[in-house]
Motif scaffolding. Structure first.
Motif, PDB file in Angstrom:
ATOM      1  N   GLU A  21       0.828  -1.207   0.000  1.00  0.00           N
ATOM      2  CA  GLU A  21       0.000   0.000   0.000  1.00  0.00           C
ATOM      3  C   GLU A  21       0.865   1.262   0.000  1.00  0.00           C
ATOM      4  OE1 GLU A  21      -2.911   0.294   3.018  1.00  0.00           O
ATOM      5  OE2 GLU A  21      -3.971  -1.537   2.480  1.00  0.00           O
ATOM      6  N   TYR A  86      -0.903  -8.566  -3.847  1.00  0.00           N
ATOM      7  CA  TYR A  86      -1.756  -7.559  -3.205  1.00  0.00           C
ATOM      8  C   TYR A  86      -1.475  -6.190  -3.812  1.00  0.00           C
ATOM      9  CZ  TYR A  86      -3.955  -4.882   0.591  1.00  0.00           C
ATOM     10  OH  TYR A  86      -4.748  -4.031   1.334  1.00  0.00           O
ATOM     11  N   SER A  88      -4.156  -3.590  -3.580  1.00  0.00           N
ATOM     12  CA  SER A  88      -5.144  -2.638  -3.090  1.00  0.00           C
ATOM     13  C   SER A  88      -4.470  -1.542  -2.271  1.00  0.00           C
ATOM     14  CB  SER A  88      -6.195  -3.346  -2.235  1.00  0.00           C
ATOM     15  OG  SER A  88      -6.993  -4.206  -3.010  1.00  0.00           O
ATOM     16  N   THR A 295      -7.744   1.872 -12.623  1.00  0.00           N
ATOM     17  CA  THR A 295      -8.214   0.663 -11.953  1.00  0.00           C
ATOM     18  C   THR A 295      -8.110  -0.540 -12.887  1.00  0.00           C
ATOM     19  OG1 THR A 295      -9.740   1.966 -10.599  1.00  0.00           O
ATOM     20  CG2 THR A 295     -10.149  -0.395 -10.717  1.00  0.00           C
ATOM     21  N   ILE A 362     -10.108   4.371  -6.479  1.00  0.00           N
ATOM     22  CA  ILE A 362     -10.596   3.024  -6.791  1.00  0.00           C
ATOM     23  C   ILE A 362     -12.011   2.927  -6.243  1.00  0.00           C
ATOM     24  CG2 ILE A 362     -10.239   0.549  -6.514  1.00  0.00           C
ATOM     25  CD1 ILE A 362      -7.274   1.122  -6.064  1.00  0.00           C
ATOM     26  N   TYR A 367     -12.882  -2.245  -5.475  1.00  0.00           N
ATOM     27  CA  TYR A 367     -11.838  -2.085  -4.466  1.00  0.00           C
ATOM     28  C   TYR A 367     -11.060  -3.367  -4.180  1.00  0.00           C
ATOM     29  CZ  TYR A 367      -9.376  -0.457  -0.348  1.00  0.00           C
ATOM     30  OH  TYR A 367      -8.394  -0.113   0.534  1.00  0.00           O
ATOM     31  N   LEU A 369     -10.073  -5.608  -6.154  1.00  0.00           N
ATOM     32  CA  LEU A 369      -9.125  -5.915  -7.223  1.00  0.00           C
ATOM     33  C   LEU A 369      -8.908  -7.427  -7.353  1.00  0.00           C
ATOM     34  CD1 LEU A 369      -6.415  -3.116  -6.813  1.00  0.00           C
ATOM     35  CD2 LEU A 369      -8.233  -3.236  -8.513  1.00  0.00           C
TER      36      LEU A 369
END
Length: 425
Positions: A21, A86, A88, A295, A362, A367, A369
């Motif tokens: 993140e 990951y 997001s 996105t 997003i 969200y 993904l």
């Protein structure tokens, strides 16, 4: 300094989610600042000023590309320990509870305040004034970079109830390294590397050649340490040779040059653009197109990492893996996301004298993904992007914007066709 110690694979996965993140969030903030910068052919800029802006922008874009590299390496680490990729992240603006003085992630134009924020994000845990030539932390305090933090939501750890208490980017990676090397001798951290290394994008990786970004397989503690060392060396300059151009030092050098300049190198782009503060209807539509496109690219990335198949492997995922690799990195970023971001920073936000910008939002619907291996999912999204580009082109406020959107529409039409051909759809 926080007192968090990673004790098992689930907590390590959580910490790597946080790192993913952070790397993506930093990349978006840096790109936003770079996209706001003026070009040589734009009014009010002398040739000498244009060259200085070009150098600053080139350095920031290089740093943003290296944040992409860090994001890739973090996801190779996740795959190596048997976890899912990951990609997001929370939408802007947001703050994390463990950053130095809890600096928020906000989208701001290139100026002295944003540069000081970037310096604070990339700062190593220990450094001296002599390393830089000025006292950056006193400058941070003077500018009061905490202004407005109270109104920005606090991001909770991605993997509750594990409570992260890291005070800096460096400390987060130091704790990840401690877990990887199992310095505390937890039985749950032995035999960490149970993932399939062939699922980590590294072979025939287009990113390496076109963008000068290099990733590699993470298969054991040695390669995991190499990845973590590279991230900290490039970002904070940890264990680097004297004079190494870490992100921290580059931003400090840009700041020193900037405060000596006597011109404004960026458009007056609104901070944290949204439908609340951007009222111009065309700018809003362009923001929505940008977010849908970005996105879509993130769906491609997470799916590429989930279903990666090297050229030497005869896998059922080989076709979609190749199509995603050949679509996500070059066409999507260079032909859609970056030029559309530049268009946005030249569009009026609505309030007099302010310009719009991308907000990398997003949607709630997208969200999660979730990775997809079905070509139809991506073809549908690409087709919608073609439609959106055409609609924007036909309602563009100027010939210049219409021409750029026409180029984008033509490229997207080809991208959709090529994707269909690569997947036999």
């Amino acid at each position: 300094m926080g007192d968090t110690i990673i004790k098992n694979r689930d907590q390590l996965t959580c910490a790597l989610h946080e790192a993913s993140e952070l790397e993506q969030g930093l990349m978006c903030m840096y790109l936003f600042a770079a996209l706001s910068m003026k070009k040589a052919n734009e009014p009010g800029i002398t040739p000498a000023e244009a060259e200085q802006i070009r150098r600053w922008e080139a350095n920031i874009l290089m740093i943003a590309r290296q944040e992409m590299e860090h994001l890739a390496l973090v996801n190779n680490l996740l795959i190596a320990i048997g976890a899912e990729p990951y990609f997001s992240r929370p939408n802007f603006p947001v703050k994390y509870g463990y950053y130095p003085i809890q600096l928020p992630f906000t989208l701001e134009r290139f100026d002295d305040a944003s540069l000081l924020r970037f310096i604070a994000f990339e700062a190593p845990r220990n450094w001296t004034q002599g390393d830089l030539g000025f006292d950056a932390w006193s400058l941070v305090a003077q500018r009061n970079l905490l202004a407005g933090v109270e109104g920005i939501k606090l991001r909770q750890p991605a993997c509750l109830p594990y409570n992260l208490e890291f005070d800096s980017v460096q400390e987060l990676y130091d704790e990840i390294a401690a877990a990887v090397n199992n310095v505390h001798k937890f039985p749950a951290l032995e035999n960490l590397f149970i993932g399939n290394p062939n699922q980590e994008p590294y072979q025939d990786f287009q990113f390496n050649f076109e963008f000068n970004i290099f990733t590699f397989q993470v298969t054991d503690r040695g390669t995991a340490n190499a990845a973590l060392d590279l991230i900290l060396k490039q970002g904070e300059g940890i264990d680097a040779q004297p004079g190494f151009s870490s992100h921290f030092n580059i931003y400090c050098e840009i700041y020193k040059e900037f405060i000596g300049a006597r011109f404004d190198p960026a458009w007056n782009v609104i901070s944290n653009p949204s439908h609340q503060n951007v009222t111009d209807q065309f700018a809003r539509a362009a923001m929505d197109f940008f977010n849908y496109s970005y996105t879509t690219m993130m769906f491609m990335l997470v799916s590429f990492y989930k279903f990666f198949s090297p050229a030497s492997c005869d896998s059922s995922n080989r076709m979609i893996s190749t199509a995603l690799q050949n679509t996500a990195f070059a066409p999507m970023m260079t032909m859609v996301v970056r030029p559309l971001g530049e268009i946005l920073t030249r569009l009026p936000a609505g309030p007099e004298g302010l310009y719009a910008g991308p907000n990398w939002d997003i949607s709630e619907e997208d969200y999660a993904l979730t990775p997809h291996s079905e070509p139809a999912f991506f073809i549908e999204r690409l087709n919608k992007m073609v439609t959106l580009a055409l609609e924007l082109k036909d309602s563009a406020p100027s010939k210049e914007v219409a021409a750029r959107l026409t180029y984008m529409w033509e490229n997207l039409t080809r991208v959709e066709l090529n994707f269909k051909q690569m997947t036999n759809s």
